[in-house]
Design a protein around this motif. Sequence first.
Motif, PDB file in Angstrom:
ATOM      1  N   VAL A  13       0.874  -1.172   0.000  1.00  0.00           N
ATOM      2  CA  VAL A  13       0.000   0.000   0.000  1.00  0.00           C
ATOM      3  C   VAL A  13       0.909   1.218   0.000  1.00  0.00           C
ATOM      4  O   VAL A  13       1.577   1.511   0.991  1.00  0.00           O
ATOM      5  CB  VAL A  13      -0.930   0.011   1.229  1.00  0.00           C
ATOM      6  N   ALA A  14       0.960   1.883  -1.158  1.00  0.00           N
ATOM      7  CA  ALA A  14       1.907   2.982  -1.327  1.00  0.00           C
ATOM      8  C   ALA A  14       1.155   4.285  -1.511  1.00  0.00           C
ATOM      9  O   ALA A  14      -0.010   4.297  -1.902  1.00  0.00           O
ATOM     10  CB  ALA A  14       2.793   2.716  -2.536  1.00  0.00           C
ATOM     11  N   GLY A  15       1.821   5.364  -1.246  1.00  0.00           N
ATOM     12  CA  GLY A  15       1.199   6.673  -1.423  1.00  0.00           C
ATOM     13  C   GLY A  15       2.004   7.712  -0.689  1.00  0.00           C
ATOM     14  O   GLY A  15       2.826   7.380   0.165  1.00  0.00           O
ATOM     15  N   GLY A  16       1.767   8.942  -1.013  1.00  0.00           N
ATOM     16  CA  GLY A  16       2.549  10.046  -0.440  1.00  0.00           C
ATOM     17  C   GLY A  16       2.324  10.203   1.056  1.00  0.00           C
ATOM     18  O   GLY A  16       1.527   9.491   1.671  1.00  0.00           O
ATOM     19  N   PHE A  17       3.038  11.137   1.614  1.00  0.00           N
ATOM     20  CA  PHE A  17       2.969  11.452   3.035  1.00  0.00           C
ATOM     21  C   PHE A  17       1.523  11.756   3.441  1.00  0.00           C
ATOM     22  O   PHE A  17       0.858  12.592   2.838  1.00  0.00           O
ATOM     23  CB  PHE A  17       3.881  12.654   3.324  1.00  0.00           C
ATOM     24  N   VAL A 102      -1.429  -1.226  -4.112  1.00  0.00           N
ATOM     25  CA  VAL A 102      -2.476  -0.214  -4.143  1.00  0.00           C
ATOM     26  C   VAL A 102      -1.779   1.138  -4.038  1.00  0.00           C
ATOM     27  O   VAL A 102      -1.045   1.385  -3.085  1.00  0.00           O
ATOM     28  CB  VAL A 102      -3.436  -0.369  -2.949  1.00  0.00           C
ATOM     29  N   VAL A 103      -1.951   1.961  -5.051  1.00  0.00           N
ATOM     30  CA  VAL A 103      -1.415   3.323  -4.959  1.00  0.00           C
ATOM     31  C   VAL A 103      -2.525   4.187  -4.389  1.00  0.00           C
ATOM     32  O   VAL A 103      -3.551   4.424  -5.030  1.00  0.00           O
ATOM     33  CB  VAL A 103      -0.950   3.852  -6.333  1.00  0.00           C
ATOM     34  N   LEU A 104      -2.329   4.617  -3.162  1.00  0.00           N
ATOM     35  CA  LEU A 104      -3.334   5.407  -2.468  1.00  0.00           C
ATOM     36  C   LEU A 104      -3.091   6.877  -2.807  1.00  0.00           C
ATOM     37  O   LEU A 104      -2.077   7.456  -2.418  1.00  0.00           O
ATOM     38  CB  LEU A 104      -3.203   5.151  -0.964  1.00  0.00           C
ATOM     39  N   ALA A 105      -4.024   7.424  -3.564  1.00  0.00           N
ATOM     40  CA  ALA A 105      -3.824   8.792  -4.039  1.00  0.00           C
ATOM     41  C   ALA A 105      -4.618   9.783  -3.198  1.00  0.00           C
ATOM     42  O   ALA A 105      -5.740   9.516  -2.796  1.00  0.00           O
ATOM     43  CB  ALA A 105      -4.254   8.898  -5.502  1.00  0.00           C
ATOM     44  N   ASP A 106      -3.989  10.902  -2.937  1.00  0.00           N
ATOM     45  CA  ASP A 106      -4.619  12.011  -2.240  1.00  0.00           C
ATOM     46  C   ASP A 106      -4.783  13.109  -3.294  1.00  0.00           C
ATOM     47  O   ASP A 106      -3.797  13.594  -3.838  1.00  0.00           O
ATOM     48  CB  ASP A 106      -3.695  12.447  -1.085  1.00  0.00           C
ATOM     49  N   VAL A 111       0.555  14.739  -7.329  1.00  0.00           N
ATOM     50  CA  VAL A 111       1.924  14.687  -7.839  1.00  0.00           C
ATOM     51  C   VAL A 111       2.775  13.664  -7.075  1.00  0.00           C
ATOM     52  O   VAL A 111       3.697  13.069  -7.619  1.00  0.00           O
ATOM     53  CB  VAL A 111       2.558  16.114  -7.811  1.00  0.00           C
ATOM     54  N   ASP A 112       2.403  13.425  -5.807  1.00  0.00           N
ATOM     55  CA  ASP A 112       3.112  12.417  -5.004  1.00  0.00           C
ATOM     56  C   ASP A 112       3.033  11.025  -5.631  1.00  0.00           C
ATOM     57  O   ASP A 112       3.868  10.161  -5.369  1.00  0.00           O
ATOM     58  CB  ASP A 112       2.497  12.309  -3.595  1.00  0.00           C
ATOM     59  N   SER A 113       2.003  10.787  -6.422  1.00  0.00           N
ATOM     60  CA  SER A 113       1.758   9.440  -6.948  1.00  0.00           C
ATOM     61  C   SER A 113       2.617   9.102  -8.167  1.00  0.00           C
ATOM     62  O   SER A 113       2.816   7.933  -8.479  1.00  0.00           O
ATOM     63  CB  SER A 113       0.281   9.287  -7.345  1.00  0.00           C
TER      64      SER A 113
END
Lengths: 187, 121
Positions: A13-17, A102-106, A111-113
Motif C-alpha cells: 500500500v503505497a502513497g505520499g505522506f 495499491v497506490v493510495l492517491a490524495d 503529484v506524489d503518486s
Amino acid sequence: MSDIVPDSLKILVAGGFGAGKTTLVAALSEVESLHTEELMTNESVGVDSLDGVENKATTTVALDFGRLTLDERTVVYMFGTPGQPRFSFMWEELAEGALGAVVLADTRRLVDSFEVIDFFERRSVPFIVAVNCFDGYRSHDPADVRIALDLDSDLPVMLCDARERESVKEVMVELVSHVLQLELSGQ
Amino acid sequence: MVEDKETASDTRGRLIRPYFLTRGRTRPSRTDFAMTSQVVATPQPEPVELGPEYQSILQKCAGPVSVAEISSHTHLPLGVLRVLLADLLDQGRIVVYESMWQRERPDTGTLSTILDRLRAL
Ligand SMILES: Nc1nc2c(ncn2[C@@H]2O[C@H](COP(=O)(O)OP(=O)(O)OP(=O)(O)O)[C@@H](O)[C@H]2O)c(=O)[nH]1
Ligand SMILES: [Mg+2]
C-alpha cells in the motif's frame, strides 16, 4: 497451535505522506499495529551486515503492516510502504515477490503518486489506484484522476474510504481481480 | 479428534538451508529471510543457554511466524533480526520456509481462490 506453514502473499500500500496508508492497512488487518523497522546508513544499499553501523549516520525506515488469514495455508501481508521509492532500499525488497500494489492517491497532492507509479511500472508490479476520500465522495471523480495521472484505460481507478473495512476490502478485491485479469490476458 | 496429518515440513514453499551448508557466508542477505518467510523453532531436547535476543526470537516462533512479525514482536530492526536468525538457523534451532509466491506469481486458479476468500471476509 497449527503446525501447517502457510504460504504468504504480499500486497503493498503505497502513497505520499499522509495519504492514509497506515489507516487503510489497519482497517482490514486482523491484528493490531504490526510494525517493523530497518536502519538505513549512508551506504545502506547492498549492506546487509551490522559491521560498522555505529560509525555511520543512520536513519530509521519504519514500516507498518497488517495480516489477513485467508485459510490455513494462505496468509496475506499488507505493507504500508513509506515515503518515496528513491529514498529507500526498502522499496526494492518490498517489490520483490509482491502480488500487487495499491497506490493510495490524495487528490490534494496527486503529484506524489507519479514516482510511485513509475516505480511499480518499471518493476512490473501490478497496481491499481485508490483515491482516498478525505472529504466525502462527491468531490472526487476517478476519471479526473485517470487523466491527471495519465493512466491507461484498463487500469482500475476507484474511490475508497481508508477508515472503512468494507471499502478497503473492495480495494483488495479490485486489486486481485486486476492481477487475475492480467494473468488471463497473458501479460 | 481427527489427527492432523500435516506437519511443519509439509509446505509448498522453499526451505532455507543453513549458511554453512549453502555458501559459507557468515552474514545473511535480505533475500534469505524475506519478510514474509515463515520461521518455526525446532523442538530442543533440553533447555539451552542463549542470549536474551535469541531467547525472545525463539519464544515468538513456537509455531510458524513471519520474519516481519517476529521483528514487530521483538522490536528488533530487520537487519539485526536477520543476523540473529542466521545464527539460529546455523545452530539448527529454527527452520525457515520461504513462501512459494516470493519467486513466482500465483496461477489463475490460485488467484481465483484468493479472490473468493477475500470476498468472503
Ligand atoms: N477524513 C478522513 N481522514 C482520514 C482518512 N484516511 C486517513 N485519514 C486521516 O489522515 C491522517 C493520515 O493518515 P495515515 O493513515 O496516518 O496516513 P499515512 O499515509 O500512513 O501517513 P504517513 O505514514 O505519515 O505518510 C490520519 O490522521 C488519519 O486519521 C479518510 O479516509 N478520511
Ligand atoms: Mg503511515
